[in-house]
Structures are given as structure tokens and as C-alpha cells.
Write an enzyme that holds these catalytic residues in place. Sequence first.
Site, PDB file in Angstrom:
ATOM      1  N   ARG A  55       1.955 -15.969  47.718  1.00  0.00           N
ATOM      2  CA  ARG A  55       1.608 -14.690  47.361  1.00  0.00           C
ATOM      3  C   ARG A  55       0.264 -14.865  46.329  1.00  0.00           C
ATOM      4  O   ARG A  55       0.015 -16.074  46.025  1.00  0.00           O
ATOM      5  CB  ARG A  55       2.666 -13.973  46.568  1.00  0.00           C
ATOM      6  CG  ARG A  55       3.334 -14.693  45.614  1.00  0.00           C
ATOM      7  CD  ARG A  55       3.850 -14.298  44.419  1.00  0.00           C
ATOM      8  NE  ARG A  55       2.809 -13.534  43.538  1.00  0.00           N
ATOM      9  CZ  ARG A  55       1.706 -14.214  42.889  1.00  0.00           C
ATOM     10  NH1 ARG A  55       2.019 -15.489  42.740  1.00  0.00           N
ATOM     11  NH2 ARG A  55       0.902 -13.735  42.245  1.00  0.00           N
ATOM     12  N   GLY A  56      -0.482 -13.988  45.973  1.00  0.00           N
ATOM     13  CA  GLY A  56      -1.408 -14.009  45.294  1.00  0.00           C
ATOM     14  C   GLY A  56      -2.827 -14.119  46.319  1.00  0.00           C
ATOM     15  O   GLY A  56      -2.762 -14.727  47.290  1.00  0.00           O
ATOM     16  N   ALA A  57      -3.602 -13.137  46.269  1.00  0.00           N
ATOM     17  CA  ALA A  57      -4.720 -12.981  47.047  1.00  0.00           C
ATOM     18  C   ALA A  57      -5.329 -14.367  47.591  1.00  0.00           C
ATOM     19  O   ALA A  57      -5.462 -14.458  48.795  1.00  0.00           O
ATOM     20  CB  ALA A  57      -5.818 -11.950  46.777  1.00  0.00           C
ATOM     21  N   ARG A  98      -0.115  -8.618  55.436  1.00  0.00           N
ATOM     22  CA  ARG A  98      -0.331  -7.979  54.026  1.00  0.00           C
ATOM     23  C   ARG A  98      -1.705  -7.155  53.951  1.00  0.00           C
ATOM     24  O   ARG A  98      -2.743  -8.057  54.258  1.00  0.00           O
ATOM     25  CB  ARG A  98      -0.269  -8.693  52.743  1.00  0.00           C
ATOM     26  CG  ARG A  98       1.364  -9.441  52.614  1.00  0.00           C
ATOM     27  CD  ARG A  98       1.259  -9.932  51.476  1.00  0.00           C
ATOM     28  NE  ARG A  98       1.781  -8.723  50.220  1.00  0.00           N
ATOM     29  CZ  ARG A  98       1.843  -9.176  48.951  1.00  0.00           C
ATOM     30  NH1 ARG A  98       1.626 -10.328  48.464  1.00  0.00           N
ATOM     31  NH2 ARG A  98       2.229  -8.207  48.053  1.00  0.00           N
ATOM     32  N   GLN A 203       6.753 -11.131  39.103  1.00  0.00           N
ATOM     33  CA  GLN A 203       5.751 -12.204  39.213  1.00  0.00           C
ATOM     34  C   GLN A 203       5.361 -12.748  37.909  1.00  0.00           C
ATOM     35  O   GLN A 203       5.044 -13.930  37.820  1.00  0.00           O
ATOM     36  CB  GLN A 203       4.639 -12.096  40.051  1.00  0.00           C
ATOM     37  CG  GLN A 203       5.012 -11.705  41.519  1.00  0.00           C
ATOM     38  CD  GLN A 203       5.239 -10.261  41.784  1.00  0.00           C
ATOM     39  OE1 GLN A 203       5.813  -9.657  41.157  1.00  0.00           O
ATOM     40  NE2 GLN A 203       4.788  -9.894  43.235  1.00  0.00           N
ATOM     41  N   ASP A 244      -6.985  -7.747  44.274  1.00  0.00           N
ATOM     42  CA  ASP A 244      -6.543  -8.028  45.477  1.00  0.00           C
ATOM     43  C   ASP A 244      -7.914  -7.579  46.322  1.00  0.00           C
ATOM     44  O   ASP A 244      -7.849  -7.871  47.496  1.00  0.00           O
ATOM     45  CB  ASP A 244      -5.510  -7.506  45.726  1.00  0.00           C
ATOM     46  CG  ASP A 244      -4.226  -8.228  45.174  1.00  0.00           C
ATOM     47  OD1 ASP A 244      -3.925  -7.977  44.017  1.00  0.00           O
ATOM     48  OD2 ASP A 244      -3.783  -8.946  45.876  1.00  0.00           O
ATOM     49  N   LYS A 255      -2.049  -5.957  41.185  1.00  0.00           N
ATOM     50  CA  LYS A 255      -0.585  -5.593  41.146  1.00  0.00           C
ATOM     51  C   LYS A 255      -0.381  -4.177  40.309  1.00  0.00           C
ATOM     52  O   LYS A 255      -0.891  -3.890  39.653  1.00  0.00           O
ATOM     53  CB  LYS A 255      -0.016  -6.518  40.461  1.00  0.00           C
ATOM     54  CG  LYS A 255       1.427  -6.449  40.051  1.00  0.00           C
ATOM     55  CD  LYS A 255       2.145  -6.177  41.125  1.00  0.00           C
ATOM     56  CE  LYS A 255       2.096  -7.461  42.390  1.00  0.00           C
ATOM     57  NZ  LYS A 255       2.573  -6.827  43.817  1.00  0.00           N
TER      58      LYS A 255
HETATM   59  O1  MRU Z   1       2.222  -9.025  45.450  1.00  0.00           O
HETATM   60  P1  MRU Z   1       1.432 -10.392  44.585  1.00  0.00           P
HETATM   61  O2  MRU Z   1       2.315 -11.068  44.120  1.00  0.00           O
HETATM   62  O3  MRU Z   1       0.738 -10.970  45.885  1.00  0.00           O
HETATM   63  O4  MRU Z   1       0.434  -9.586  43.784  1.00  0.00           O
HETATM   64  C1  MRU Z   1      -0.521 -10.489  43.068  1.00  0.00           C
HETATM   65  C2  MRU Z   1      -1.504  -9.998  42.274  1.00  0.00           C
HETATM   66  O5  MRU Z   1      -1.720  -8.707  42.171  1.00  0.00           O
HETATM   67  C3  MRU Z   1      -2.710 -10.616  41.711  1.00  0.00           C
HETATM   68  O6  MRU Z   1      -2.959 -10.307  40.560  1.00  0.00           O
HETATM   69  C4  MRU Z   1      -3.784 -10.900  42.563  1.00  0.00           C
HETATM   70  O7  MRU Z   1      -3.431 -11.145  44.123  1.00  0.00           O
HETATM   71  C5  MRU Z   1      -4.833 -12.096  41.975  1.00  0.00           C
HETATM   72  S1  MRU Z   1      -4.229 -13.480  42.116  1.00  0.00           S
HETATM   73  C6  MRU Z   1      -5.388 -14.431  41.794  1.00  0.00           C
END
Ligand code: MRU
Length: 357
Positions: A55-57, A98, A203, A244, A255
Site C-alpha cells: 500500500r501507499g501510492a 485501487r 496505518q 495519492d 488518506k
Molecule cells: O490506503 P493506503 O494505506 O494506501 O493510503 C496511503 C496514503 O494515503 C498515503 O498518504 C499516500 O499513499 C502517500 S504514500 C507516500
Amino acid sequence: MRPVISATEFHPPTVAWAGGAVEIIDQTLLPGALEVVRLDTVDAVVDAIRRLAVRGAPAIGGAGALGMVVGLDEERPASTDAARAALGQLAARIGAARPTAVNLSWAVERVRAAAEGEGSPGGIRERALAEALRIVDEDREACRRIGEHGRAELSGATTILTHCNTGRLATLGWGTALGVVYAKAAAGEPVRVYACEARPLLQGARLTAWELMQAGIEVTLIADSAAASLLHTGRIDAVILGADRIAANGDTANKVGTFSLALAAKHAGVRFYTAAPTSTFDLATPSGDAIEIELRSADEVRTFQGRASAPQGVDAWNPAFDVTPHDLITGWITELGVLHPPFEEIAPAKVASASHG
Ligand code: MRU
């Protein structure tokens, strides 16, 4: 497996290409267990992205890009045309795992575009892998630069409030918002972090608190609902979060809970930054209203670590992200430097100057 965390390295890597498969840290198991999972089918890649094992963009962008090669290996196309068709189908399938983080569709599309011009199935596979690995390398470097630009912008800011996880687990390098924290720590500057837990999937509590503790960085965990009053105390020098998808007017999806933090920061007079690589910018989307927000299962809200925390059958709304209007954002920290408002006048030229392959 024991993690070894330094300013520049992270073992095992969050996403890696190993022996013909994508290897990821299964983030659903942290902080209890640090386990690497091997994804050797497209189904496994898509499932890992959907259930937030990765996870994480930027991290899902890297996993998706490498997943394209897994898909080509599974399909074994017999002709160049079949390989090109497979690239298109794989990009559509993986890219849809996603919807909100643009890095995912951007990365698979970039692999598709780079590879489709090759003249044989083997050449397409080779080019797809090279491009995917390049995406991984570029993100690592982008994170490093984001960290340094953020450090320069926020010199003197020692106490940072953040949300969700934007660090080594969320990217292919040392992180975006947490990259700024790591850059400060690597330079010997004092830095401490208040981390929101990020309900419903924690998270912040499970991942950010773990990752910062592993790195020896002082971290204090707060319930999301404590953030406004913490900001009001004056103890926070800056809020730094990830993103994201950043629309052409600077509206930023991140998030869920980010918008509330931005409002509270404005009320408290605290600077509020977004840190993201240019691969998170989507200048084709005019404003935040046009960003698709992922809706996840209501059970993630009705339960806490697998146990019911609400009456059975209660209605629940579970958007994974929200959009922070651009006028609440002090600056966007990118690998190219920090963009300050007016975003619409500055960002397009800057982002267009970023070389992405
Ligand atoms: O649902 P997630 O855990 O994938 O959400 C992640 C976030 O919102 C992060 O802030 C975003 O992806 C940036 S990660 C460098």
C-alpha cells in the site's frame, strides 16, 4: 527476518523483483510479524494491492509495474501482437485494483507504453521489466530529493505531525512526508513525530509508529481525534502528509482524515505541506471534485483488528481517502523542489519538466 534500518537502506525492501516474481512485505501483518510474500501471478498482485498487503501510492505503483512482467510470464504470448494485447489487458486489470492513487495507473501505463514498441514477445518482456525497475529506482531517488527539499523548506521545524504511513513502507525509497523526517535525522537535526493512528486500518499506528521506532526516531502516537487539540497547543511546527492524487488546481487526495487535519492546522496557524513525487500529480484531472475516492468495505469500520466494535449490521461509510482543497495547503514538496501557491500557475510547467522515461 530482522530489519536493518539506516538512513539509506531498508531490508527487506518493501517491493522488489526477485527470481521472476514480485516480493513484498505483507503490511497487513505488521507490526506483529515482518514477512515477505512472493507474488507470482497477476491475481496475487491484484489481491495484495486490494487488501493493502502492499500500500501507499508509490509502492503500489512499483508493485503494479512489476506485476505487468508477472502477467507477461503467465500468459507467454506467442506473437508480438499477442504480447501487445496482453500489455493492454494487464495495464487495465492491474491499474483498476485501487482507483484513487494515480501512481498505480500511471506506472502500469508507463510500462505498457515503453514495451509495446518492441518487435518480439521476448523484447517486450525485457523492456517491460527494464521500465518497471526504472520506476522503482526513480522513486527511490525522488524520495531522497523530496527529503532534502523538505529539509531545506522546514529547517528549524522539529516537531512534525503526520497521518497514515508515507515512509519506507509506502514508497520505493525512504518515503515522502517521512522522507523529510528521515532527511532531518540523517543530517543530525533534531526531529520528532506525532503520528495519527489512521482509523480504520491503523496505518499510522501499525506502520508509521513501527517504522520510525525501527529507525530510532522519536514518535508519539495519537488518536486521530486528538489532532486538533494537539495543534491548538502550539507544540507542532508543521504538518506534513503524503498524497495519492494531486489535481491540476492543487486539490490533493490523501488518506481520509487529511482534510480535517488541514482545517485544524489552518485554525491553529500551523504550516500544512503535502509531500509527493511528480508521479502523484494528475494534471488531466482539473480539481478534487473529479477524483474518484475508493470506498472500502463497511466491515473495516465496524470492526477493530478483526473483532466487532459496532452493532452487527449497522450502516457504515468507509471512504479510504478525502480531498483537501488547495487553499489549505502551504506547499507541495516534490523531487523538483517545493511548489508554493498559486499551484495552477507553477505546477504544470514544473511537472512537465520531470522526465518520466
Ligand atoms: O490506503 P493506503 O494505506 O494506501 O493510503 C496511503 C496514503 O494515503 C498515503 O498518504 C499516500 O499513499 C502517500 S504514500 C507516500
